[in-house]
Design a protein around this motif. Structure first.
Motif, short mmCIF file in Angstrom:
data_model
loop_
_atom_site.label_atom_id
_atom_site.label_comp_id
_atom_site.label_asym_id
_atom_site.label_seq_id
_atom_site.Cartn_x
_atom_site.Cartn_y
_atom_site.Cartn_z
N VAL A 34 51.10 22.01 -21.40
CA VAL A 34 52.22 21.74 -20.49
C VAL A 34 52.64 23.02 -19.79
N ALA A 38 52.53 23.65 -15.84
CA ALA A 38 53.79 23.92 -15.15
C ALA A 38 53.74 25.26 -14.43
N TYR A 42 54.44 25.97 -10.50
CA TYR A 42 55.44 26.92 -10.01
C TYR A 42 54.79 27.97 -9.11
N ASP A 143 58.29 19.54 -24.07
CA ASP A 143 57.77 19.91 -22.76
C ASP A 143 58.79 20.69 -21.93
N ASN A 144 60.09 20.39 -22.12
CA ASN A 144 61.12 21.10 -21.37
C ASN A 144 61.11 22.59 -21.68
N ARG A 147 58.26 24.21 -19.87
CA ARG A 147 58.50 24.34 -18.43
C ARG A 147 59.48 25.47 -18.13
N GLN A 148 60.44 25.67 -19.00
CA GLN A 148 61.37 26.78 -18.77
C GLN A 148 60.67 28.11 -18.94
N ALA A 150 57.62 28.59 -18.36
CA ALA A 150 56.71 28.72 -17.22
C ALA A 150 57.40 29.42 -16.05
N ILE A 320 64.72 19.68 -14.81
CA ILE A 320 63.64 19.39 -15.75
C ILE A 320 64.10 18.58 -16.95
#
Length: 451
Positions: A34, A38, A42, A143-144, A147-148, A150, A320
């Motif tokens: 993930v 991500a 980005y 996943d959050n 993503r952060q 990332a 997100i």
């Protein structure tokens, strides 16, 4: 015996092993598929214009608002009772139709913010630091978290930092037992490529060991919490401890980086530190560019700057978090902005700390934005403003040397310009200013009872 007690009583080599095992667990959560996907997304937007990024942000915002209305009890009721059409919120500016959300509102009824679309068994808890009050626990998908991280690594890679780089970290976690009285004052986490230096053992007696270890490792990157790192930078300056051209990157986070701290770090290591602003709630993210400009990451969150006096409250909406979404969440942080637009986002001139970081006059006037008091000082390592119940101020400071008297006069003069001569002011020299339980330095503490 608790897990932490068992860790503290273990030999150093076992503690290093446990740090690496924890690092391996963290690496799986943060840096899996993930994260890689991500980060690619980005970075694919690196060359987008500000206008295109805003269009993307508003598109994501519309999807989130519709999701909130359809699946989150709190927002379904809020929209219906307020007569607000969720489809009418199309842009960042439209969010003003909604009330600002506070941490206290979420804490009173957290279940009302959970989306019915996700099973609770698939969620993990994350908690804010609670540096000026109680913490807030959110339930999010793993996943959050990826993503952060990332978006944070996009910022690092723009600076030139690579995944394969080891780094020395000055953070606020307790990784060396408080009772330990001899080196090593650091622990090693191999999966995350970090040597972590203790925030609670740094002093004139232990810093020579810190310096020797850093020079021996030869790493090119420091990552630090400013108030943890500044005493070491000051030690290096005062004792002529130079790392030459070894250090190429210094990144800071978790706290505000004030101008006087930035100047001291640059003088000590020959590198200007780059700062990052982010929150566990993921409702706002600002990244400093290689040329020293802090920009809003417009594609990560919908950030509003709500004016109050000469400052702006940072209010954010995570793009997100669909499991426990926060619309117009008050971060309790304040910023200074000029309205200028950078290459990729709005420019943030500086972060002035928590909205609670203020002193108060007897007539009820609140005075914030005091971070500039020490911006021109050359001989003060760290400082804190304490306000007693009688409104008097105590300026606590740790001097770098004995040449600090002119600095105090400048501070007194700047303070008088901001608050006048209505409050009694005294200075108190200290060897070290106490930290919070999490090892952070509060810049302003006020015991004035406010109604």
């Amino acid at each position: 015996m608790t897990g932490m007690a068992l860790y503290n009583y273990s030999p150093v080599w076992v503690q290093n092993l446990l740090c690496s095992l924890e690092g391996y667990r963290i690496k799986i959560v943060r840096y899996g598929n993930v994260f890689r996907h991500a980060l690619k997304e980005y970075e694919s937007r690196n060359d987008w214009s500000y206008e295109r990024l805003c269009d993307f942000r508003d598109l994501q915002l519309r999807k989130l608002v519709r999701h909130c209305y359809d699946t989150v009890p709190y927002y379904h009721r809020l929209f219906n009772e307020g007569g607000i059409n969720p489809d009418g919120i199309k842009t960042l500016d439209d969010l003003k139709r909604l009330p600002i959300l506070t941490k206290e509102t979420v804490k009173r009824n957290p279940e009302a913010f959970l989306s019915s679309r996700y099973a609770s068994t698939s969620l993990v808890p994350i908690s804010t630091s609670g540096s000026t009050g109680s913490s807030l626990t959110l339930l999010v998908l793993p996943d959050n978290i990826a993503r952060q991280y990332a978006v944070w690594w996009r910022y690092r890679r723009r600076l030139g930092i690579g995944f394969d780089m080891w780094h020395d970290e000055f953070g606020s976690r307790t990784i060396v037992p408080p009772s330990q009285r001899r080196p090593p004052y650091w622990r090693i986490c191999r999966p995350l490529k970090q040597v972590m230096f203790s925030a609670f053992h740094g002093n004139a007696s232990s810093f020579p060991f810190y310096f020797d270890r850093i020079r021996k490792d030869g790493f090119q990157w420091f990552h630090a919490t400013p108030s943890v790192f500044i005493p070491f930078a000051s030690y290096c300056l005062e004792n002529g401890c130079s790392l030459g051209k070894q250090i190429r990157f210094i990144t800071t986070g978790a706290e505000n980086l004030y101008d006087h701290q930035k100047r001291m770090i640059c003088e000590a290591f020959g590198v200007s530190p780059k700062n990052h602003y982010g929150l566990t709630e993921a409702v706002a993210n600002f990244s400093e560019t290689p040329d020293g400009i802090m920009e809003v990451d417009e594609d990560f969150a919908a950030v509003e700057f709500v004016p109050e006096g000469d400052s702006f409250h940072i209010v954010g909406t995570s793009l997100i978090n669909y499991t426990m979404p926060l619309l117009r969440y008050a971060t309790a942080d304040i910023a200074q902005i000029s309205g200028k637009i950078g290459r990729r986002g709005r420019i943030v001139d500086r972060i002035d700390g928590r909205s609670g970081d203020a002193v108060f006059l007897p007539d009820g006037i609140r005075i914030g934005t005091l971070s500039a008091l020490f911006s021109t000082t050359d001989n003060i390592v760290e400082a804190q403003i304490y306000q007693a119940k009688d409104y008097s101020l105590e300026i606590r400071f740790v001097p770098k040397n004995e040449k600090y008297a002119p600095d105090l006069e400048r501070v007194r003069h700047l303070l008088a310009e901001r608050i006048g001569n209505t409050l009694a002011v005294r200075f108190r020299r200290m060897e070290k200013i106490p930290r919070t339980e999490r090892g952070k330095l509060r810049y302003i503490i006020s015991d004035v009872c406010r109604k």
